[in-house]
Write a protein that holds these residues in place. Structure first.
Motif, PDB file in Angstrom:
ATOM      1  N   LEU A   1      -6.603  13.583  -0.140  1.00  0.00           N
ATOM      2  CA  LEU A   1      -5.478  13.454   0.791  1.00  0.00           C
ATOM      3  C   LEU A   1      -6.185  12.433   1.962  1.00  0.00           C
ATOM      4  CD1 LEU A   1      -3.008  14.304   2.369  1.00  0.00           C
ATOM      5  CD2 LEU A   1      -4.472  15.584   3.660  1.00  0.00           C
ATOM      6  N   LEU A   2      -7.472  12.703   2.314  1.00  0.00           N
ATOM      7  CA  LEU A   2      -8.010  11.847   3.267  1.00  0.00           C
ATOM      8  C   LEU A   2      -8.448  10.506   2.848  1.00  0.00           C
ATOM      9  CD1 LEU A   2     -10.500  14.539   5.056  1.00  0.00           C
ATOM     10  CD2 LEU A   2      -8.042  13.543   5.818  1.00  0.00           C
ATOM     11  N   GLU A   3      -8.554  10.538   1.519  1.00  0.00           N
ATOM     12  CA  GLU A   3      -8.779   8.935   0.766  1.00  0.00           C
ATOM     13  C   GLU A   3      -7.686   8.241   0.701  1.00  0.00           C
ATOM     14  OE1 GLU A   3     -10.973   9.093  -2.738  1.00  0.00           O
ATOM     15  OE2 GLU A   3     -12.241  10.723  -2.024  1.00  0.00           O
ATOM     16  N   GLY A   4      -6.484   8.890   0.742  1.00  0.00           N
ATOM     17  CA  GLY A   4      -4.990   8.239   0.577  1.00  0.00           C
ATOM     18  C   GLY A   4      -4.473   7.676   1.889  1.00  0.00           C
ATOM     19  N   LEU A   5      -3.240   7.473   1.604  1.00  0.00           N
ATOM     20  CA  LEU A   5      -2.293   7.089   2.929  1.00  0.00           C
ATOM     21  C   LEU A   5      -2.334   8.101   3.966  1.00  0.00           C
ATOM     22  CD1 LEU A   5      -0.996   4.173   3.500  1.00  0.00           C
ATOM     23  CD2 LEU A   5       1.074   5.232   2.796  1.00  0.00           C
ATOM     24  N   GLY A   6      -2.150   9.243   3.259  1.00  0.00           N
ATOM     25  CA  GLY A   6      -2.117  10.616   4.469  1.00  0.00           C
ATOM     26  C   GLY A   6      -3.438  10.565   5.313  1.00  0.00           C
ATOM     27  N   GLY A   7      -4.755  10.124   4.804  1.00  0.00           N
ATOM     28  CA  GLY A   7      -5.829   9.942   5.745  1.00  0.00           C
ATOM     29  C   GLY A   7      -5.733   9.009   6.492  1.00  0.00           C
ATOM     30  N   TRP A   8      -4.962   7.734   6.324  1.00  0.00           N
ATOM     31  CA  TRP A   8      -4.927   6.744   6.931  1.00  0.00           C
ATOM     32  C   TRP A   8      -4.180   7.057   8.243  1.00  0.00           C
ATOM     33  CZ3 TRP A   8      -1.323   3.783   9.176  1.00  0.00           C
ATOM     34  CH2 TRP A   8      -1.418   2.482   9.910  1.00  0.00           C
ATOM     35  N   VAL A   9      -3.034   7.864   7.908  1.00  0.00           N
ATOM     36  CA  VAL A   9      -1.903   8.077   9.097  1.00  0.00           C
ATOM     37  C   VAL A   9      -2.419   9.257   9.975  1.00  0.00           C
ATOM     38  CG1 VAL A   9      -0.011   9.498   9.306  1.00  0.00           C
ATOM     39  CG2 VAL A   9       0.150   7.680   7.721  1.00  0.00           C
TER      40      VAL A   9
ATOM     41  N   THR B   1       3.616   5.091   8.457  1.00  0.00           N
ATOM     42  CA  THR B   1       3.587   3.687   7.591  1.00  0.00           C
ATOM     43  C   THR B   1       4.384   3.833   6.357  1.00  0.00           C
ATOM     44  OG1 THR B   1       2.003   2.051   6.993  1.00  0.00           O
ATOM     45  CG2 THR B   1       1.391   4.315   6.287  1.00  0.00           C
ATOM     46  N   ILE B   2       4.491   2.572   5.661  1.00  0.00           N
ATOM     47  CA  ILE B   2       5.077   2.561   4.360  1.00  0.00           C
ATOM     48  C   ILE B   2       4.022   1.866   3.488  1.00  0.00           C
ATOM     49  CG2 ILE B   2       6.921   1.256   3.125  1.00  0.00           C
ATOM     50  CD1 ILE B   2       8.517   1.258   5.654  1.00  0.00           C
ATOM     51  N   SER B   3       4.091   2.325   2.222  1.00  0.00           N
ATOM     52  CA  SER B   3       3.210   1.543   1.310  1.00  0.00           C
ATOM     53  C   SER B   3       4.240   1.053  -0.099  1.00  0.00           C
ATOM     54  CB  SER B   3       2.011   2.756   0.769  1.00  0.00           C
ATOM     55  OG  SER B   3       1.459   1.958  -0.388  1.00  0.00           O
ATOM     56  N   PRO B   4       4.215  -0.089  -0.151  1.00  0.00           N
ATOM     57  CA  PRO B   4       5.240  -0.559  -1.266  1.00  0.00           C
ATOM     58  C   PRO B   4       4.724   0.098  -2.536  1.00  0.00           C
ATOM     59  CG  PRO B   4       3.938  -2.163  -0.622  1.00  0.00           C
ATOM     60  CD  PRO B   4       3.414  -1.116   0.303  1.00  0.00           C
ATOM     61  N   GLY B   5       5.650   0.133  -3.592  1.00  0.00           N
ATOM     62  CA  GLY B   5       5.475   0.601  -4.966  1.00  0.00           C
ATOM     63  C   GLY B   5       5.136  -0.545  -5.712  1.00  0.00           C
ATOM     64  N   GLY B   6       4.149   0.048  -6.833  1.00  0.00           N
ATOM     65  CA  GLY B   6       3.697  -0.932  -7.576  1.00  0.00           C
ATOM     66  C   GLY B   6       2.771  -1.960  -7.354  1.00  0.00           C
ATOM     67  N   THR B   7       2.038  -1.812  -6.337  1.00  0.00           N
ATOM     68  CA  THR B   7       1.129  -2.657  -5.865  1.00  0.00           C
ATOM     69  C   THR B   7       0.041  -1.884  -5.365  1.00  0.00           C
ATOM     70  OG1 THR B   7       2.006  -3.098  -3.481  1.00  0.00           O
ATOM     71  CG2 THR B   7       2.425  -4.682  -5.167  1.00  0.00           C
ATOM     72  N   ARG B   8      -1.439  -2.233  -5.266  1.00  0.00           N
ATOM     73  CA  ARG B   8      -2.449  -1.532  -4.743  1.00  0.00           C
ATOM     74  C   ARG B   8      -2.331  -1.612  -3.244  1.00  0.00           C
ATOM     75  NH1 ARG B   8      -6.904   0.255  -2.950  1.00  0.00           N
ATOM     76  NH2 ARG B   8      -8.648   0.835  -4.129  1.00  0.00           N
ATOM     77  N   ASP B   9      -2.604  -0.367  -2.338  1.00  0.00           N
ATOM     78  CA  ASP B   9      -2.792  -0.587  -1.065  1.00  0.00           C
ATOM     79  C   ASP B   9      -3.969  -0.291  -0.684  1.00  0.00           C
ATOM     80  OD1 ASP B   9      -2.585   0.396   1.558  1.00  0.00           O
ATOM     81  OD2 ASP B   9      -0.303   1.031   1.176  1.00  0.00           O
ATOM     82  N   PRO B  10      -4.514  -1.483   0.015  1.00  0.00           N
ATOM     83  CA  PRO B  10      -6.100  -1.352   0.372  1.00  0.00           C
ATOM     84  C   PRO B  10      -6.268   0.047   1.346  1.00  0.00           C
ATOM     85  CG  PRO B  10      -4.813  -2.975   1.640  1.00  0.00           C
ATOM     86  CD  PRO B  10      -3.627  -2.444   0.548  1.00  0.00           C
ATOM     87  N   ARG B  11      -5.616   0.348   1.869  1.00  0.00           N
ATOM     88  CA  ARG B  11      -5.826   1.673   2.518  1.00  0.00           C
ATOM     89  C   ARG B  11      -5.761   2.882   1.845  1.00  0.00           C
ATOM     90  NH1 ARG B  11      -0.330   1.285   6.009  1.00  0.00           N
ATOM     91  NH2 ARG B  11       0.268   0.750   4.139  1.00  0.00           N
ATOM     92  N   GLU B  12      -5.855   2.900   0.487  1.00  0.00           N
ATOM     93  CA  GLU B  12      -6.359   4.125  -0.389  1.00  0.00           C
ATOM     94  C   GLU B  12      -7.380   3.735  -1.295  1.00  0.00           C
ATOM     95  OE1 GLU B  12      -1.958   5.788  -1.182  1.00  0.00           O
ATOM     96  OE2 GLU B  12      -2.365   4.116  -2.556  1.00  0.00           O
ATOM     97  N   SER B  13      -8.209   4.941  -1.510  1.00  0.00           N
ATOM     98  CA  SER B  13      -9.333   4.614  -2.311  1.00  0.00           C
ATOM     99  C   SER B  13      -9.064   4.359  -3.958  1.00  0.00           C
ATOM    100  CB  SER B  13     -10.220   5.965  -2.434  1.00  0.00           C
ATOM    101  OG  SER B  13      -9.474   7.070  -3.301  1.00  0.00           O
ATOM    102  N   ALA B  14      -9.779   3.829  -4.663  1.00  0.00           N
ATOM    103  CA  ALA B  14      -9.425   3.541  -6.099  1.00  0.00           C
ATOM    104  C   ALA B  14      -9.141   4.822  -6.684  1.00  0.00           C
ATOM    105  CB  ALA B  14     -10.710   3.125  -6.660  1.00  0.00           C
ATOM    106  N   ARG B  15      -9.524   5.820  -6.560  1.00  0.00           N
ATOM    107  CA  ARG B  15      -9.272   7.353  -7.157  1.00  0.00           C
ATOM    108  C   ARG B  15      -7.916   7.722  -6.706  1.00  0.00           C
ATOM    109  NH1 ARG B  15     -11.303  13.587  -5.582  1.00  0.00           N
ATOM    110  NH2 ARG B  15     -11.296  12.896  -3.630  1.00  0.00           N
ATOM    111  N   VAL B  16      -7.446   7.341  -5.553  1.00  0.00           N
ATOM    112  CA  VAL B  16      -6.177   7.546  -5.048  1.00  0.00           C
ATOM    113  C   VAL B  16      -5.296   6.787  -5.895  1.00  0.00           C
ATOM    114  CG1 VAL B  16      -4.431   7.742  -3.146  1.00  0.00           C
ATOM    115  CG2 VAL B  16      -6.945   8.877  -2.998  1.00  0.00           C
TER     116      VAL B  16
END
Length: 104
Positions: A6-14, A21-36
């Motif tokens: 959770l902390l490695e993903g967008l939730g952790g960033w928030v 925040t919004i994260s678009p679908g279909g593209t990698r979000d740099p705020r998320e880890s590779a695992r997320v």
């Protein structure tokens, strides 16, 4: 998911930034880890919105909304709606704590 993920993903960033925040679908979000990112791609969902539940200087949690692939992207109006829901949730939670009588 576990708390570390959770902390490695967008939730952790928030949680860290205390802003929705919004994260678009279909593209990698740099705020998320590779695992997320790998889990997100495997689960096949589209865009995400995440809003913090804030009350004063306290962060009570987050609200996450996920769209289906091909379901369109969330926009600023959607994010404002989610933020309003999070704000109402924080107020209600705080009110309930203040007005609940503890057993003696």
């Amino acid at each position: 998911i576990d708390y570390d993920e959770l902390l490695e993903g967008l939730g952790g960033w928030v949680l860290a930034h205390r802003e929705a925040t919004i994260s678009p679908g279909g593209t990698r979000d740099p705020r998320e880890s590779a695992r997320v990112d790998a889990r997100r791609r495997a689960s096949g969902h589209g865009s995400l919105m995440v809003a913090p539940i804030l009350y004063g200087d306290r962060t009570l949690g987050i609200i996450v909304v996920s769209n289906q692939p091909g379901g369109g992207e969330f926009d600023r109006a959607d994010l404002e709606w989610l933020s309003a829901m999070a704000s109402q949730s924080a107020r209600r939670n705080s009110w309930r704590r203040e007005h609940t009588v503890s057993p003696r």
